[in-house]
Every structure is written in C-alpha cells, then in structure tokens.
Design a protein around this motif. Structure first.
Motif, mmCIF file in Angstrom:
data_model
loop_
_atom_site.group_PDB
_atom_site.id
_atom_site.type_symbol
_atom_site.label_atom_id
_atom_site.label_comp_id
_atom_site.label_asym_id
_atom_site.label_seq_id
_atom_site.Cartn_x
_atom_site.Cartn_y
_atom_site.Cartn_z
ATOM 1 N N ALA A 219 -22.792 40.684 -107.593
ATOM 2 C CA ALA A 219 -21.989 39.734 -108.363
ATOM 3 C C ALA A 219 -20.510 40.088 -108.286
ATOM 4 N N ARG A 264 -25.122 32.101 -107.706
ATOM 5 C CA ARG A 264 -25.231 33.204 -106.738
ATOM 6 C C ARG A 264 -24.770 32.802 -105.339
ATOM 7 N N TRP A 267 -21.153 33.750 -105.000
ATOM 8 C CA TRP A 267 -20.708 35.125 -105.251
ATOM 9 C C TRP A 267 -19.950 35.750 -104.071
#
Length: 364
Positions: A219, A264, A267
């Motif tokens: 992350a 995600r 990211w």
C-alpha cells in the motif's frame, strides 16, 4: 539488581540467540542469573545480551563437572539451555536427574526446531526457522526474493515463548509446588507471532503475493520513502482520518487520484507519485511538518541516530555502559522498577553461589 524478579535464581547454560536474550531479560528484571560457560570464554563489553549476570567457567567434559553443575542447578528456580536435543543428556544434565534433585525446577529448553519432529536435530539459523513458519515468505518487495529481517523475527518469537513459558511455569508452581520442562522452539514462536497474518489469510484480506498487501509495503500509505537527502521516512496512515492528514501535510489533499485509498489497482501508481512528493524535501524537513502529528509518520533512524532522538532520550530508552550504547530494560513498572544493568562479568559468581547456599568447593 532491582526489579520485580528479585529472589529468582536462574542458571543459564551459556548460548546465543533467544537463550542469551532471555537470560538478559530475566537479569534486567532483578533475577540472579548465573551463566555456566566454557573455560577461557571472553566477556566483552559489547556483549550487551550478557549484561547483568555472573559467569562461572566450567569444563563440562571434565570429571565431576556434571555433579558440580547439578549441585548448582539444585539451588536454582530455573534452568535455561539452548543446545541441540540430546546435548544436555550427554553432559549428564538431562531433565530427569535435575528435576529429581530439585522438583521445583523449571527446566526451559530453547531450540530452533523444537525437541521433537524430523528436523529437531538438524542445524539451522534464524533465517531457516522463520522460513519454515511462513513468516519469511511475507517479507520483501513484490516480484523480488524474500528479505531476511535481520534476526528480529525468529529471535523475538523464540525469546517470547521462552520467557513467557518460564513465567507461566513459575506461576503454576506457586500453587502446585512443582516445576516442569518447557520445550520452546523458534519455529513455534515465529508461528505464534504470525497469528495476525494467518488470521488475515483465512479472512481473505492477505494474499500469498509478497509486497502487495497493506502491511508488507504494497500500500502507498504504509511504506518507507526516500527523501531529497537520501534518508528515509516511514508512513503508516491506515485509518481514513490519518490518511487525510497525511494528504494534507504532503500537499495532495486536493488531488483526486488519492481519493480512493483502498483501490489496490491504483496502489503502484500512487506509490510512484508519493515517491516524487517525498523527494522534494529532506528527511528533517518532513519531520518538521509531520512528526508528532496523527499522520502516522516517523523518520527511519539508523543505529547511531535512534538513541539521540528526543522521544527516546525523554524516556531513557537507551543508556551507555563502558562506551557501549544499549537499550534499557523493558517494560517499566510503577513499584518495582528495574535498575540500570551492570556490565557483563561485573557480578561475582562466587558471591552468587554463596547466596544460593551452594558449597564453595562446587566452584572448583
């Protein structure tokens, strides 16, 4: 030594890794720890984990050495050993005769693989033990090999189960009056330290893909970043309110690209953009903006810098003994505070044995 473990008598068969760390922790808390070591062992001031206890040189291969050691162990509350399975038995110090002579003895065994199992007698080091527990697989960058985390994970896991096992056995002994044997393994301790990721794996929130999860650097809001001066900062702004503060201080509060924090797929892109942001200032400049805020920020300090940080200095987290900077005992107690540990070898073994009521000739 001051501390909550005053009066506790411990024999440590000198070793490395979690055994030495456990002995240090017990001594830090006021226990009288006597290390039995090989003749000619050098005790250097840099042996931080050897602090606070006495050292008795004893050649365990010499005639009568086992009897001498057994007499000492008979006066102790705890025995700690970290040899491969079978070594203590060959030395004449197996659990059965020691505990027959001292039924209250807590006989704590520390090993990498444990006392049983197909690998129990194989050689290994920290990296091997944490590899078998699954922990090593999760440490490192995406698409790259796992990264050895110094010796902190296995070392900490092994020492944790060893110290906790000793404390639990002593607590149980207070009611039963009986000691017992403890089988502590680094593999077990590392597995136990991994309880949270194993739970996350079962819940579907942690994948086997290294470096692509929230807490492993996948992350953008939980990672380290290089600054303009080549030094690093760490951010861990997981919660939305902390993430908002991070964006505010970094000047990206109005950038819509950062709005969907948990997407995600974005990211990797957002990480690249944050890398560029942190490259615009030095580490100390970022500290002046972010340190102490709720943005979950900290500078990445090296071994020389950490003891000098104002927070560590205010808490007295480190001290210097003989020119060696080292951590103070932890945790902290309100009534029975631990004192400042003595340097390695500063405690007389003869004085300790006299206090234990062991005949002087045992020292040999």
């Amino acid at each position: 030594m001051a501390g909550p473990l005053q009066g506790l008598k411990v024999v440590e068969m000198m070793g490395t890794g979690p055994v030495a760390f456990c002995g240090m922790m017990l001594a830090d808390m006021g226990a009288e720890v006597l290390r039995i070591c090989r003749p000619g062992t050098q005790h250097q001031a840099t042996d931080v984990m050897g602090r606070g206890r006495s050292n008795l040189e004893l050649d365990m291969r010499a005639p009568g050495a086992a009897e001498q050691a057994q007499a000492i162990i008979a006066a102790a509350d705890v025995l700690i050993e970290g040899f491969r399975p079978g070594v203590m038995e060959r030395l004449g110090l197996a659990p059965e005769p020691c505990m027959a002579r001292n039924p209250r003895l807590v006989y704590a065994r520390m090993s990498g693989w444990g006392q049983t199992g197909p690998l129990s007698k194989a050689a290994g080091h920290d990296i091997n033990f944490i590899a078998l527990s699954g922990a090593l697989h999760g440490i490192g960058r995406s698409g790259e090999a796992p990264v050895p985390p110094l010796n902190l994970v296995g070392f900490g896991g092994g020492a944790m189960v060893l110290v906790f096992g000793i404390m639990a056995a002593l607590y149980e002994r207070s009611s039963s009056g009986k000691g017992q044997m403890i089988d502590a393994a680094i593999t077990d301790g590392t597995a136990l330290l991994s309880a949270m990721p194993y739970g996350a794996k079962a819940a579907g929130t942690l994948s086997n893909e290294r470096g692509e999860n929230v807490l492993d650097g996948g992350a953008h809001f939980y990672d380290t970043y290089a600054c303009a001066d080549g030094r690093y900062v760490a951010v861990g702004a997981i919660e939305p309110q902390f993430y908002a503060l991070l964006r505010q201080h970094c000047g990206i509060a109005d950038d819509p690209a950062f709005d969907d924090q948990l997407d995600r797929a974005r990211w990797p892109e957002l990480k690249v953009r944050l890398q560029a942001v942190f490259r615009t200032k030095t580490r100390d400049e970022w500290c002046s903006l972010l340190e102490g805020s709720d943005a979950c920020f900290s500078p990445v300090l090296d071994w020389d810098e950490a003891p000098l940080h104002p927070h560590n200095q205010a808490r007295g987290t480190f001290y210097s003994e003989g020119g060696v900077v080292q951590p103070m005992p932890a945790p902290r107690f309100s009534r029975t505070a631990a004192g400042r540990p003595l340097a390695v070898g500063a405690v007389s073994a003869e004085k300790v044995l006299r206090g234990w009521g062991v005949a002087q000739q045992v020292v040999g």
